[in-house]
Enzyme design. Structure first.
Site, PDB file in Angstrom:
ATOM      1  N   LYS A  66      -3.296  16.781   6.548  1.00 61.14           N
ATOM      2  CA  LYS A  66      -2.024  16.096   6.835  1.00 61.14           C
ATOM      3  C   LYS A  66      -0.985  17.083   7.391  1.00 61.14           C
ATOM      4  O   LYS A  66      -0.198  16.741   8.277  1.00 61.14           O
ATOM      5  CB  LYS A  66      -1.502  15.413   5.559  1.00 61.14           C
ATOM      6  CG  LYS A  66      -0.135  14.792   5.683  1.00 61.14           C
ATOM      7  CD  LYS A  66      -0.081  13.529   6.519  1.00 61.14           C
ATOM      8  CE  LYS A  66       1.349  13.031   6.651  1.00 61.14           C
ATOM      9  NZ  LYS A  66       1.494  11.780   7.370  1.00 61.14           N
ATOM     10  N   THR A  83       2.301  12.403   0.782  1.00 66.93           N
ATOM     11  CA  THR A  83       2.186  13.696   1.462  1.00 66.93           C
ATOM     12  C   THR A  83       2.827  14.725   0.539  1.00 66.93           C
ATOM     13  O   THR A  83       4.032  14.697   0.304  1.00 66.93           O
ATOM     14  CB  THR A  83       2.908  13.685   2.817  1.00 66.93           C
ATOM     15  OG1 THR A  83       2.408  12.592   3.590  1.00 66.93           O
ATOM     16  CG2 THR A  83       2.656  14.990   3.557  1.00 66.93           C
ATOM     17  N   LYS A 115      10.578  17.479   4.292  1.00 62.84           N
ATOM     18  CA  LYS A 115       9.677  17.909   3.198  1.00 62.84           C
ATOM     19  C   LYS A 115       8.349  18.364   3.768  1.00 62.84           C
ATOM     20  O   LYS A 115       7.836  19.445   3.441  1.00 62.84           O
ATOM     21  CB  LYS A 115       9.472  16.728   2.227  1.00 62.84           C
ATOM     22  CG  LYS A 115       8.285  16.897   1.317  1.00 62.84           C
ATOM     23  CD  LYS A 115       7.603  15.620   0.863  1.00 62.84           C
ATOM     24  CE  LYS A 115       7.517  14.437   1.715  1.00 62.84           C
ATOM     25  NZ  LYS A 115       6.310  13.716   1.865  1.00 62.84           N
TER      26      LYS A 115
HETATM   27  P1  NAP Z   1       9.605   5.347   0.167  1.00 59.80           P
HETATM   28  O1  NAP Z   1       9.906   4.054   0.843  1.00 59.80           O
HETATM   29  O2  NAP Z   1      10.732   6.203  -0.318  1.00 59.80           O
HETATM   30  O3  NAP Z   1       8.596   5.044  -1.043  1.00 59.80           O
HETATM   31  C1  NAP Z   1       8.385   5.879  -2.133  1.00 59.80           C
HETATM   32  C2  NAP Z   1       8.434   5.015  -3.374  1.00 59.80           C
HETATM   33  O4  NAP Z   1       8.049   5.806  -4.502  1.00 59.80           O
HETATM   34  C3  NAP Z   1       9.843   4.470  -3.637  1.00 59.80           C
HETATM   35  O5  NAP Z   1       9.774   3.083  -3.789  1.00 59.80           O
HETATM   36  C4  NAP Z   1      10.242   5.172  -4.923  1.00 59.80           C
HETATM   37  O6  NAP Z   1      11.004   4.411  -5.808  1.00 59.80           O
HETATM   38  C5  NAP Z   1       8.891   5.436  -5.555  1.00 59.80           C
HETATM   39  N1  NAP Z   1       8.978   6.532  -6.548  1.00 59.80           N
HETATM   40  C6  NAP Z   1       9.472   7.771  -6.398  1.00 59.80           C
HETATM   41  N2  NAP Z   1       9.381   8.453  -7.549  1.00 59.80           N
HETATM   42  C7  NAP Z   1       8.825   7.612  -8.443  1.00 59.80           C
HETATM   43  C8  NAP Z   1       8.481   7.721  -9.803  1.00 59.80           C
HETATM   44  N3  NAP Z   1       8.712   8.855 -10.488  1.00 59.80           N
HETATM   45  N4  NAP Z   1       7.938   6.656 -10.404  1.00 59.80           N
HETATM   46  C9  NAP Z   1       7.716   5.515  -9.719  1.00 59.80           C
HETATM   47  N5  NAP Z   1       8.024   5.332  -8.428  1.00 59.80           N
HETATM   48  C10 NAP Z   1       8.570   6.381  -7.803  1.00 59.80           C
HETATM   49  O7  NAP Z   1       8.722   6.263   1.133  1.00 59.80           O
HETATM   50  P2  NAP Z   1       7.487   5.876   2.086  1.00 59.80           P
HETATM   51  O8  NAP Z   1       7.948   5.836   3.489  1.00 59.80           O
HETATM   52  O9  NAP Z   1       6.734   4.719   1.499  1.00 59.80           O
HETATM   53  O10 NAP Z   1       6.635   7.226   1.959  1.00 59.80           O
HETATM   54  C11 NAP Z   1       5.910   7.541   0.778  1.00 59.80           C
HETATM   55  C12 NAP Z   1       5.135   8.845   1.012  1.00 59.80           C
HETATM   56  O11 NAP Z   1       4.256   8.676   2.117  1.00 59.80           O
HETATM   57  C13 NAP Z   1       5.998  10.058   1.351  1.00 59.80           C
HETATM   58  O12 NAP Z   1       5.432  11.211   0.791  1.00 59.80           O
HETATM   59  C14 NAP Z   1       5.924  10.118   2.870  1.00 59.80           C
HETATM   60  O13 NAP Z   1       6.132  11.440   3.357  1.00 59.80           O
HETATM   61  C15 NAP Z   1       4.515   9.631   3.121  1.00 59.80           C
HETATM   62  N6  NAP Z   1       4.258   8.987   4.438  1.00 59.80           N
HETATM   63  C16 NAP Z   1       5.133   8.092   4.952  1.00 59.80           C
HETATM   64  C17 NAP Z   1       4.859   7.498   6.187  1.00 59.80           C
HETATM   65  C18 NAP Z   1       5.823   6.527   6.833  1.00 59.80           C
HETATM   66  O14 NAP Z   1       5.704   6.304   8.052  1.00 59.80           O
HETATM   67  N7  NAP Z   1       6.743   5.914   6.107  1.00 59.80           N
HETATM   68  C19 NAP Z   1       3.686   7.802   6.862  1.00 59.80           C
HETATM   69  C20 NAP Z   1       2.787   8.683   6.295  1.00 59.80           C
HETATM   70  C21 NAP Z   1       3.090   9.272   5.070  1.00 59.80           C
HETATM   71  P3  NAP Z   1      12.499   3.938  -5.501  1.00 59.80           P
HETATM   72  O15 NAP Z   1      12.301   2.585  -4.906  1.00 59.80           O
HETATM   73  O16 NAP Z   1      13.177   3.913  -6.817  1.00 59.80           O
HETATM   74  O17 NAP Z   1      13.101   4.933  -4.554  1.00 59.80           O
END
Ligand code: NAP
Length: 290
Positions: free
Chosen positions: A171, A96, A239
């Site tokens: 979104k 997102t 965010k």
């Molecule tokens: P998350 O668990 O923080 O996953 C994001 C991943 O991206 C982390 O593992 C992080 O690495 C990795 N990352 C960040 N910067 C990076 C880089 N430069 N190079 C490589 N890897 C990198 O978050 P999430 O819940 O999966 O959400 C991900 C996205 O989807 C967000 O934008 C969120 O708003 C959206 N979203 C989430 C949900 C939900 O329910 N969770 C639903 C819809 C949308 P590290 O392990 O080192 O931190």
């Protein structure tokens, strides 16, 4: 089916890749913290050292990182996707992020002979686990059609909403709605508890009427168990609300209820709960103990 590359193995990425592999897709993976890919690699995914290496080795490249600045880094950074020849490839950002960054990626992709889609999702950690996500797509129509069988491996509902950036705008529309359901559910529980009601019974009853909604049905029971784990991180929701409010400002509309949700979630983050799940909003009333 062509080889998939997946950058960002977090809460969502882990489950999405698991579902892709269950459907027989070959997936190359990269994540900032390598250990988060260990389980997927044990199950057949292939580790690559940088986003650039992922792009070299894969034909369809997915990204699902945290914030717009992370997206910018994996596409345009030093060892980013655009550092290699991506002609003929499809780039799909599931993060997102902002509509303007989606447009910038699509333009660069076009210059390089590739196609790009912005494809943020909804449905939470459970939707990702169950392979039932909703996917909101913007960008190149031909690429969208090519990707339908891949979307089917982790999504249930998906639509192309127009050119680059329109997936992110869809979104934002979704998050504006969620701002209402999360604050509504929270205030409902605060009220029902004070009135001495059985909260489990209230959630069950309301779930059968016109107040039924995803936030209450999924997060209500977690709150009653004092389970504030993410789920969906508070920091990510802030965010999203800020992107939505920025876009609204640019379109010269005011969204006072969304602004109030942003203020409440910012208070929650200031109290140190930014890495909790969004259901933790109730801590503004019930304190840290739940
Ligand atoms: P998350 O668990 O923080 O996953 C994001 C991943 O991206 C982390 O593992 C992080 O690495 C990795 N990352 C960040 N910067 C990076 C880089 N430069 N190079 C490589 N890897 C990198 O978050 P999430 O819940 O999966 O959400 C991900 C996205 O989807 C967000 O934008 C969120 O708003 C959206 N979203 C989430 C949900 C939900 O329910 N969770 C639903 C819809 C949308 P590290 O392990 O080192 O931190």
């Amino acid at each position: 089916m062509r080889t998939i590359g997946f950058i960002g193995i977090g809460v969502m990425g882990h489950s999405i890749v698991t579902n892709m592999m269950k459907h027989g897709l070959s997936v190359n993976v990269y994540n900032r913290t390598k250990s988060k890919t260990d389980e997927l690699v044990r199950n057949g995914a292939v580790w690559k050292d940088t986003p650039e290496e992922i792009a070299k080795a894969s034909e369809i490249i997915f990204t699902m990182v945290g914030f717009p600045q992370d997206v910018e880094k994996v596409y345009f950074g030093e060892q980013g996707i655009f550092k290699t020849d991506v002609s003929g490839k499809i780039l799909v950002d599931l993060t997102t992020s902002t509509p303007s960054l989606a447009i910038r990626i699509a333009k660069e992709a076009e210059t390089c002979g590739a196609a790009a889609l912005d494809a943020p999702v909804s449905g939470g950690d459970l939707g990702a686990k169950n392979g039932t996500l909703t996917i909101m797509v913007g960008g190149n129509e031909e690429a969208y059609k090519t990707l339908v069988p891949v979307f089917e491996t982790f999504g249930k509902t998906f639509n192309l909403h127009g050119t680059a950036g329109k997936g992110q705008h869809t979104k934002m529309a979704n998050q504006i709605m969620i701002a209402g359901t999360m604050t509504g559910m929270t205030e409902m529980l605060v009220y029902a508890e004070k009135a001495g009601l059985d909260l489990e019974k209230v959630i069950e009853t309301l779930g059968g009427g016109s107040a039924s909604n995803w936030s209450m049905n999924n997060y209500g029971p977690r709150i009653l168990k004092a389970d504030y784990s993410p789920g969906f991180f508070v920091k990510h929701f802030i965010k999203d609300l800020r992107i939505a409010l920025d876009e609204a400002r640019a379109m010269e509309i005011t969204l006072p209820a969304t602004k109030m949700a942003e203020e409440l979630y910012s208070q929650l983050a200031e109290k140190g709960f930014e890495n909790d799940g969004t259901q933790a909003l109730i801590k503004l009333w019930w304190g840290a103990e739940g």
